[in-house]
Each structure stands twice: as C-alpha cells, then as structure tokens.
Design a protein around this motif. Structure first.
Motif, PDB file in Angstrom:
ATOM      1  N   GLY A   7     -31.045 -42.293   0.918  1.00 25.87           N
ATOM      2  CA  GLY A   7     -29.743 -41.632   0.938  1.00 25.87           C
ATOM      3  C   GLY A   7     -29.472 -40.876  -0.347  1.00 25.87           C
ATOM      4  O   GLY A   7     -29.025 -39.730  -0.319  1.00 25.87           O
ATOM      5  N   TYR A   8     -29.759 -41.499  -1.474  1.00 25.57           N
ATOM      6  CA  TYR A   8     -29.544 -40.830  -2.755  1.00 25.57           C
ATOM      7  C   TYR A   8     -30.503 -39.658  -2.933  1.00 25.57           C
ATOM      8  O   TYR A   8     -30.119 -38.607  -3.442  1.00 25.57           O
ATOM      9  N   PHE A   9     -31.751 -39.826  -2.501  1.00 25.63           N
ATOM     10  CA  PHE A   9     -32.739 -38.748  -2.594  1.00 25.63           C
ATOM     11  C   PHE A   9     -32.287 -37.555  -1.750  1.00 25.63           C
ATOM     12  O   PHE A   9     -32.302 -36.404  -2.206  1.00 25.63           O
ATOM     13  N   ALA A  10     -31.872 -37.818  -0.525  1.00 27.29           N
ATOM     14  CA  ALA A  10     -31.379 -36.757   0.354  1.00 27.29           C
ATOM     15  C   ALA A  10     -30.136 -36.108  -0.247  1.00 27.29           C
ATOM     16  O   ALA A  10     -29.966 -34.879  -0.196  1.00 27.29           O
ATOM     17  N   ALA A  11     -29.273 -36.919  -0.822  1.00 25.65           N
ATOM     18  CA  ALA A  11     -28.042 -36.407  -1.428  1.00 25.65           C
ATOM     19  C   ALA A  11     -28.347 -35.452  -2.575  1.00 25.65           C
ATOM     20  O   ALA A  11     -27.738 -34.381  -2.687  1.00 25.65           O
ATOM     21  N   ILE A  12     -29.288 -35.812  -3.409  1.00 31.80           N
ATOM     22  CA  ILE A  12     -29.659 -34.964  -4.548  1.00 31.80           C
ATOM     23  C   ILE A  12     -30.213 -33.632  -4.055  1.00 31.80           C
ATOM     24  O   ILE A  12     -29.801 -32.564  -4.523  1.00 31.80           O
ATOM     25  N   LEU A  59     -21.771 -45.060  -0.212  1.00 36.83           N
ATOM     26  CA  LEU A  59     -21.671 -44.340  -1.472  1.00 36.83           C
ATOM     27  C   LEU A  59     -22.559 -43.091  -1.515  1.00 36.83           C
ATOM     28  O   LEU A  59     -22.099 -42.040  -1.973  1.00 36.83           O
ATOM     29  N   PRO A  60     -23.811 -43.148  -1.033  1.00 41.30           N
ATOM     30  CA  PRO A  60     -24.628 -41.924  -1.056  1.00 41.30           C
ATOM     31  C   PRO A  60     -23.991 -40.778  -0.253  1.00 41.30           C
ATOM     32  O   PRO A  60     -23.993 -39.638  -0.704  1.00 41.30           O
ATOM     33  N   ILE A  61     -23.456 -41.071   0.904  1.00 38.76           N
ATOM     34  CA  ILE A  61     -22.822 -40.034   1.723  1.00 38.76           C
ATOM     35  C   ILE A  61     -21.578 -39.499   1.028  1.00 38.76           C
ATOM     36  O   ILE A  61     -21.345 -38.287   0.990  1.00 38.76           O
ATOM     37  N   LEU A  62     -20.782 -40.381   0.468  1.00 38.43           N
ATOM     38  CA  LEU A  62     -19.558 -39.946  -0.219  1.00 38.43           C
ATOM     39  C   LEU A  62     -19.866 -39.079  -1.437  1.00 38.43           C
ATOM     40  O   LEU A  62     -19.304 -37.988  -1.574  1.00 38.43           O
ATOM     41  N   ILE A  63     -20.728 -39.538  -2.302  1.00 39.26           N
ATOM     42  CA  ILE A  63     -21.041 -38.806  -3.526  1.00 39.26           C
ATOM     43  C   ILE A  63     -21.629 -37.441  -3.206  1.00 39.26           C
ATOM     44  O   ILE A  63     -21.186 -36.415  -3.737  1.00 39.26           O
ATOM     45  N   ALA A  64     -22.624 -37.414  -2.344  1.00 42.62           N
ATOM     46  CA  ALA A  64     -23.291 -36.155  -2.008  1.00 42.62           C
ATOM     47  C   ALA A  64     -22.318 -35.150  -1.418  1.00 42.62           C
ATOM     48  O   ALA A  64     -22.300 -33.976  -1.799  1.00 42.62           O
TER      49      ALA A  64
END
Length: 89
Positions: A7-12, A59-64
């Motif tokens: 999720g974080y990788f996709a978000a970045i 959190l990953p969806i929200l931040i991204a």
C-alpha cells in the motif's frame, strides 16, 4: 512482511506521478493540455478514496490520496489561473 508495504509502495508511486505535471505546469505557466473534465473527475475519485480509506482505517490509502488531492488541486488552480491570463499581468 506486512501487506501495508504494498500500500505504501503504491501510494508513493501513484502520488509522485503527479509531481512532473505540477512542476511542468508551474514552470511553463500553461496547462492547456490538461483536461479540465478529467481533472475534476479524478479529484472526485480521490475524494471518494479518502472517504473509503477513512471508513476502513487505512493509513496508506488516506496518506496517498490526501497528498494526491493536494497536488491535483494545485494543478486545477494553476490551470484556471493560467487560462484566465492572471499570470501575464
């Protein structure tokens, strides 16, 4: 390994993909090639992702999507600003 890593990788990656467009728009002071309809539809989609991410506490969806929203709002504001000729005054 936690699934959140993906999720974080996709978000970045998906969030950073808008930086070149924003930088180009600010540098050239033109956004004629950016479709207003597509931009508005995308912003509405991002707002939906933010609501979804909040509801499922991701959190990953929200931040991204919060960062993506900010970048795309800046592109939208730039498009409107530059198309009205404000930057030439």
């Amino acid at each position: 390994m936690s699934v959140d890593i993906f999720g974080y990788f996709a978000a970045i990656l998906t969030t950073a993909a808008f930086l070149p467009q924003l930088l180009k728009t600010l540098k050239t002071k033109k956004a004629d090639d950016v479709s207003l309809t597509t931009l508005i539809m995308f912003i509405i989609g991002v707002l939906s992702w933010i609501i979804y991410g909040f509801k499922i506490s991701s959190l990953p969806i929200l931040i991204a999507n919060l960062i993506t929203l900010i970048l795309n709002l800046l592109i939208l504001i730039s498009k409107i600003y530059f198309s009205k000729g404000f930057s030439k005054k």
